[in-house]
Write a protein that holds these residues in place. Structure first.
Motif, PDB file in Angstrom:
ATOM      1  N   MET A  92       3.108  -6.020  -0.784  1.00 38.72           N
ATOM      2  CA  MET A  92       2.273  -4.937  -0.267  1.00 38.72           C
ATOM      3  C   MET A  92       2.877  -3.583  -0.619  1.00 38.72           C
ATOM      4  SD  MET A  92       0.892  -4.356   3.558  1.00 38.72           S
ATOM      5  CE  MET A  92      -0.303  -3.081   3.882  1.00 38.72           C
ATOM      6  N   LEU A  93       4.178  -3.458  -0.461  1.00 41.14           N
ATOM      7  CA  LEU A  93       4.843  -2.208  -0.808  1.00 41.14           C
ATOM      8  C   LEU A  93       4.654  -1.910  -2.293  1.00 41.14           C
ATOM      9  CD1 LEU A  93       6.607   0.143   0.166  1.00 41.14           C
ATOM     10  CD2 LEU A  93       8.591  -1.221  -0.477  1.00 41.14           C
ATOM     11  N   GLU A  94       4.833  -2.915  -3.110  1.00 39.00           N
ATOM     12  CA  GLU A  94       4.686  -2.734  -4.557  1.00 39.00           C
ATOM     13  C   GLU A  94       3.268  -2.294  -4.928  1.00 39.00           C
ATOM     14  OE1 GLU A  94       4.785  -5.628  -8.425  1.00 39.00           O
ATOM     15  OE2 GLU A  94       6.378  -5.909  -6.935  1.00 39.00           O
ATOM     16  N   ASP A  97       2.421   1.507  -2.691  1.00 41.99           N
ATOM     17  CA  ASP A  97       3.305   2.671  -2.687  1.00 41.99           C
ATOM     18  C   ASP A  97       2.933   3.596  -3.847  1.00 41.99           C
ATOM     19  OD1 ASP A  97       5.340   4.481  -2.258  1.00 41.99           O
ATOM     20  OD2 ASP A  97       6.911   3.178  -3.051  1.00 41.99           O
ATOM     21  N   ALA A  98       1.885   4.380  -3.644  1.00 45.12           N
ATOM     22  CA  ALA A  98       1.316   5.212  -4.705  1.00 45.12           C
ATOM     23  C   ALA A  98       2.315   6.219  -5.273  1.00 45.12           C
ATOM     24  CB  ALA A  98       0.074   5.939  -4.193  1.00 45.12           C
ATOM     25  N   VAL A 103       8.510   3.566   0.454  1.00 44.89           N
ATOM     26  CA  VAL A 103       7.963   3.402   1.807  1.00 44.89           C
ATOM     27  C   VAL A 103       6.460   3.640   1.751  1.00 44.89           C
ATOM     28  CG1 VAL A 103      10.094   4.061   3.010  1.00 44.89           C
ATOM     29  CG2 VAL A 103       8.411   5.811   2.453  1.00 44.89           C
ATOM     30  N   LEU A 104       5.761   3.109   2.745  1.00 48.78           N
ATOM     31  CA  LEU A 104       4.320   3.333   2.831  1.00 48.78           C
ATOM     32  C   LEU A 104       4.020   4.358   3.914  1.00 48.78           C
ATOM     33  CD1 LEU A 104       2.819  -0.269   2.572  1.00 48.78           C
ATOM     34  CD2 LEU A 104       3.023   1.463   0.790  1.00 48.78           C
ATOM     35  N   SER A 105       3.370   5.430   3.522  1.00 43.96           N
ATOM     36  CA  SER A 105       2.895   6.385   4.512  1.00 43.96           C
ATOM     37  C   SER A 105       1.537   5.890   5.007  1.00 43.96           C
ATOM     38  CB  SER A 105       2.764   7.779   3.899  1.00 43.96           C
ATOM     39  OG  SER A 105       1.835   7.755   2.823  1.00 43.96           O
ATOM     40  N   GLN A 106       1.060   6.471   6.081  1.00 45.35           N
ATOM     41  CA  GLN A 106      -0.207   6.004   6.653  1.00 45.35           C
ATOM     42  C   GLN A 106      -1.349   6.127   5.653  1.00 45.35           C
ATOM     43  OE1 GLN A 106      -1.083   7.560  10.505  1.00 45.35           O
ATOM     44  NE2 GLN A 106      -2.908   6.327  10.732  1.00 45.35           N
ATOM     45  N   ASP A 107      -1.355   7.188   4.837  1.00 42.17           N
ATOM     46  CA  ASP A 107      -2.438   7.334   3.868  1.00 42.17           C
ATOM     47  C   ASP A 107      -2.342   6.346   2.711  1.00 42.17           C
ATOM     48  OD1 ASP A 107      -0.181   8.794   2.959  1.00 42.17           O
ATOM     49  OD2 ASP A 107      -1.436   9.981   1.610  1.00 42.17           O
ATOM     50  N   GLU A 108      -1.196   5.692   2.522  1.00 38.29           N
ATOM     51  CA  GLU A 108      -1.054   4.678   1.482  1.00 38.29           C
ATOM     52  C   GLU A 108      -1.441   3.281   1.973  1.00 38.29           C
ATOM     53  OE1 GLU A 108       2.570   6.147  -1.363  1.00 38.29           O
ATOM     54  OE2 GLU A 108       3.103   5.551   0.679  1.00 38.29           O
ATOM     55  N   LEU A 109      -1.507   3.085   3.280  1.00 35.81           N
ATOM     56  CA  LEU A 109      -1.876   1.768   3.811  1.00 35.81           C
ATOM     57  C   LEU A 109      -3.298   1.431   3.385  1.00 35.81           C
ATOM     58  CD1 LEU A 109      -0.428   1.930   7.430  1.00 35.81           C
ATOM     59  CD2 LEU A 109       0.445   0.599   5.508  1.00 35.81           C
ATOM     60  N   PRO A 110      -3.551   0.173   3.063  1.00 41.76           N
ATOM     61  CA  PRO A 110      -4.907  -0.207   2.651  1.00 41.76           C
ATOM     62  C   PRO A 110      -5.887  -0.005   3.795  1.00 41.76           C
ATOM     63  CG  PRO A 110      -3.519  -2.154   2.899  1.00 41.76           C
ATOM     64  CD  PRO A 110      -2.634  -0.964   3.082  1.00 41.76           C
ATOM     65  N   LYS A 111      -7.057   0.475   3.435  1.00 42.62           N
ATOM     66  CA  LYS A 111      -8.108   0.698   4.430  1.00 42.62           C
ATOM     67  C   LYS A 111      -8.890  -0.599   4.615  1.00 42.62           C
ATOM     68  CE  LYS A 111      -7.167   5.113   4.304  1.00 42.62           C
ATOM     69  NZ  LYS A 111      -5.755   5.162   4.035  1.00 42.62           N
ATOM     70  N   PRO A 112      -9.272  -0.901   5.851  1.00 44.49           N
ATOM     71  CA  PRO A 112     -10.113  -2.088   6.067  1.00 44.49           C
ATOM     72  C   PRO A 112     -11.377  -1.985   5.229  1.00 44.49           C
ATOM     73  CG  PRO A 112      -9.383  -1.184   8.164  1.00 44.49           C
ATOM     74  CD  PRO A 112      -8.989  -0.200   7.096  1.00 44.49           C
ATOM     75  N   ARG A 113     -11.850  -3.122   4.749  1.00 50.12           N
ATOM     76  CA  ARG A 113     -13.021  -3.122   3.862  1.00 50.12           C
ATOM     77  C   ARG A 113     -14.218  -2.446   4.496  1.00 50.12           C
ATOM     78  NH1 ARG A 113     -14.184  -8.942   2.529  1.00 50.12           N
ATOM     79  NH2 ARG A 113     -13.063  -9.297   4.445  1.00 50.12           N
ATOM     80  N   ARG A 114     -14.410  -2.627   5.770  1.00 49.81           N
ATOM     81  CA  ARG A 114     -15.577  -2.050   6.430  1.00 49.81           C
ATOM     82  C   ARG A 114     -15.133  -1.110   7.539  1.00 49.81           C
ATOM     83  NH1 ARG A 114     -19.495  -6.882   7.699  1.00 49.81           N
ATOM     84  NH2 ARG A 114     -17.658  -7.695   8.705  1.00 49.81           N
TER      85      ARG A 114
END
Length: 163
Positions: A92-94, A97-98, A103-114
């Motif tokens: 997931m990090l790989e 991590d844009a 590390v993953l910031s909140q804006d990098e976390l995947p968004k739920p599909r819906r």
């Protein structure tokens, strides 16, 4: 940093819960993208037999059975779950991590599909809030569709009181 720690705990828990199922059900189709035809075709004859699938399951079980006693203890299941959780978290990090900072910031976390659709569906009257009645109706609807069935240790769903 705290959010990354919380995610790690969630991922570890998910891995632990799935470890027993993964070990018990490690046939074709259960391992997703990691399972290859070549891995299943142990004798390399271009065909997969049930014996080859059973052999793979036995090998996976043996790998998890650290003390070789033919049974999986809580500690062995936890170790298997942690291994899987660590692999998922690293992946997931790989993938997400844009900026490449590790590390993953909140804006990098995947968004739920819906994302947001659940709230809109629960807000039956469209007023921008969810009342207790709307919440209970939505929960009962999800359960009647097979989602969120009653599990031991959780309260049973009852019909909302009508005032």
């Amino acid at each position: 940093m705290k959010k990354a720690g919380i995610f790690a705990v969630i991922a570890a828990s998910a891995g632990l819960v799935g470890a027993g199922a993964v070990l018990a059900n490690s046939g074709p189709g259960r391992q997703g993208m990691n399972m290859t035809f070549e891995k299943l075709d142990a004798d390399g004859n271009g065909e997969i037999t049930q014996a080859e699938v059973d052999g793979l399951k036995a090998a996976r079980f043996a790998a998890a059975d650290a003390n070789g006693d033919g049974a999986l203890s809580l500690e062995e299941l936890q170790a298997q779950g942690m291994k899987k959780a660590e692999q998922r978290a690293a992946g997931m990090l790989e993938r997400h991590d844009a900026n490449g900072d590790g590390v993953l910031s909140q804006d990098e976390l995947p968004k739920p599909r819906r994302s947001g659709h659940m709230f809109e569906r629960m807000d039956a009257d469209g007023n921008g809030t969810i009342s207790k009645q709307e919440f209970e109706e939505a929960r009962n609807q999800m359960r009647s569709n097979g989602m969120g069935k009653h599990r031991p240790g959780q309260p049973e769903v009852t019909e909302p009181e009508q005032n």
